[in-house]
Design a protein around this motif. Structure first.
Motif, PDB file in Angstrom:
ATOM      1  N   GLU A   1      48.416  47.349  40.144  1.00  7.77           N
ATOM      2  CA  GLU A   1      48.406  45.863  39.843  1.00  7.77           C
ATOM      3  C   GLU A   1      48.919  45.322  40.464  1.00  7.77           C
ATOM      4  O   GLU A   1      48.914  44.388  41.788  1.00  7.77           O
ATOM      5  CB  GLU A   1      47.954  45.921  38.701  1.00  7.77           C
ATOM      6  CG  GLU A   1      47.887  44.246  38.547  1.00  7.77           C
ATOM      7  CD  GLU A   1      46.272  43.993  39.096  1.00  7.77           C
ATOM      8  OE1 GLU A   1      45.478  43.376  39.402  1.00  7.77           O
ATOM      9  OE2 GLU A   1      45.390  45.536  38.602  1.00  7.77           O
ATOM     10  N   LEU A   2      50.720  45.394  40.152  1.00 11.17           N
ATOM     11  CA  LEU A   2      50.973  43.976  41.783  1.00 11.17           C
ATOM     12  C   LEU A   2      51.249  45.003  42.697  1.00 11.17           C
ATOM     13  O   LEU A   2      51.686  43.507  43.525  1.00 11.17           O
ATOM     14  CB  LEU A   2      53.010  45.153  40.796  1.00 11.17           C
ATOM     15  CG  LEU A   2      52.956  44.375  39.854  1.00 11.17           C
ATOM     16  CD1 LEU A   2      54.692  44.889  38.785  1.00 11.17           C
ATOM     17  CD2 LEU A   2      53.150  43.005  39.147  1.00 11.17           C
ATOM     18  N   SER A   3      50.699  45.992  42.885  1.00 10.98           N
ATOM     19  CA  SER A   3      51.142  46.848  44.504  1.00 10.98           C
ATOM     20  C   SER A   3      49.634  46.272  45.338  1.00 10.98           C
ATOM     21  O   SER A   3      50.117  45.033  46.370  1.00 10.98           O
ATOM     22  CB  SER A   3      51.085  48.220  44.839  1.00 10.98           C
ATOM     23  OG  SER A   3      50.450  48.353  46.115  1.00 10.98           O
ATOM     24  N   ARG A   4      48.929  46.218  44.224  1.00 16.88           N
ATOM     25  CA  ARG A   4      47.618  45.163  44.627  1.00 16.88           C
ATOM     26  C   ARG A   4      47.408  43.752  44.981  1.00 16.88           C
ATOM     27  O   ARG A   4      47.538  43.244  45.502  1.00 16.88           O
ATOM     28  CB  ARG A   4      45.807  45.491  43.834  1.00 16.88           C
ATOM     29  CG  ARG A   4      44.801  44.651  44.149  1.00 16.88           C
ATOM     30  CD  ARG A   4      43.695  45.184  43.555  1.00 16.88           C
ATOM     31  NE  ARG A   4      43.994  44.345  42.552  1.00 16.88           N
ATOM     32  CZ  ARG A   4      43.954  43.420  41.898  1.00 16.88           C
ATOM     33  NH1 ARG A   4      43.518  42.295  42.959  1.00 16.88           N
ATOM     34  NH2 ARG A   4      44.224  42.672  40.727  1.00 16.88           N
TER      35      ARG A   4
ATOM     36  N   LEU B   1      48.558  38.674  48.319  1.00 16.29           N
ATOM     37  CA  LEU B   1      49.579  37.480  48.268  1.00 16.29           C
ATOM     38  C   LEU B   1      49.494  37.117  50.099  1.00 16.29           C
ATOM     39  O   LEU B   1      50.046  36.820  50.844  1.00 16.29           O
ATOM     40  CB  LEU B   1      50.418  37.218  47.618  1.00 16.29           C
ATOM     41  CG  LEU B   1      50.179  37.705  46.156  1.00 16.29           C
ATOM     42  CD1 LEU B   1      51.338  36.959  44.976  1.00 16.29           C
ATOM     43  CD2 LEU B   1      49.376  35.734  46.686  1.00 16.29           C
ATOM     44  N   ARG B   2      49.796  38.680  50.565  1.00 21.85           N
ATOM     45  CA  ARG B   2      50.599  38.805  51.678  1.00 21.85           C
ATOM     46  C   ARG B   2      49.803  38.457  53.336  1.00 21.85           C
ATOM     47  O   ARG B   2      49.648  37.808  53.717  1.00 21.85           O
ATOM     48  CB  ARG B   2      51.230  40.153  52.151  1.00 21.85           C
ATOM     49  CG  ARG B   2      52.691  40.316  51.153  1.00 21.85           C
ATOM     50  CD  ARG B   2      53.442  41.711  51.606  1.00 21.85           C
ATOM     51  NE  ARG B   2      54.484  42.030  50.986  1.00 21.85           N
ATOM     52  CZ  ARG B   2      55.545  41.360  51.025  1.00 21.85           C
ATOM     53  NH1 ARG B   2      55.257  41.231  52.121  1.00 21.85           N
ATOM     54  NH2 ARG B   2      56.838  41.866  50.037  1.00 21.85           N
TER      55      ARG B   2
END
Length: 127
Positions: A80-83, A88-89
């Motif tokens: 989830e943090l990676s997604r 955001l990027r």
């Protein structure tokens, strides 16, 4: 504020020591000398005085199911943090591109103005 007591005279101190010695009794007048021998067996060992603590019962190992679920939760959280990081990027890149698109006409106009000013200084005017 307390006032300091005047020092006692040595005769009073000697009298006090003598009265303490009389209170303790006559059998303890002379302390043991360093030359007196001591029986090593008469000295108690630490193990004679201190008892060891009781042995604790072994704690049963936790079952693997909670460990698996916590690992799965950690992996889900990481994915989830990676997604979110990827989103955001991508959003940051879009915002940067919008800013560039907004300023390109102004930058192009300024570059043309500076180029014309430099050319007029470098090249002689046309006849």
């Amino acid at each position: 504020m307390d006032t300091p007591k005047p020092p006692q005279k040595p005769t009073h101190l000697l009298d006090d020591l003598e009265s303490i010695r009389q209170l303790l009794g006559e059998e303890n007048l002379d302390p043991p000398l360093l030359t007196d021998s001591i029986d090593p067996d008469s000295i108690p060992l630490l193990s004679d005085i201190v008892t060891p603590p009781p042995v604790a019962e072994p704690v049963p190992a936790p079952q693997a199911t909670p460990l698996r679920s916590s690992i799965q939760q950690s992996l889900n959280r990481d994915s989830e943090l990676s997604r979110l990081d990827s989103e955001l990027r991508a959003a940051a890149e879009l915002i940067l591109q919008d800013v560039i698109d907004d300023f390109v006409p102004q930058i192009e106009a300024e570059l043309k103005r500076r180029l014309q000013a430099r050319l007029s200084r470098l090249l002689p005017p046309r006849k």
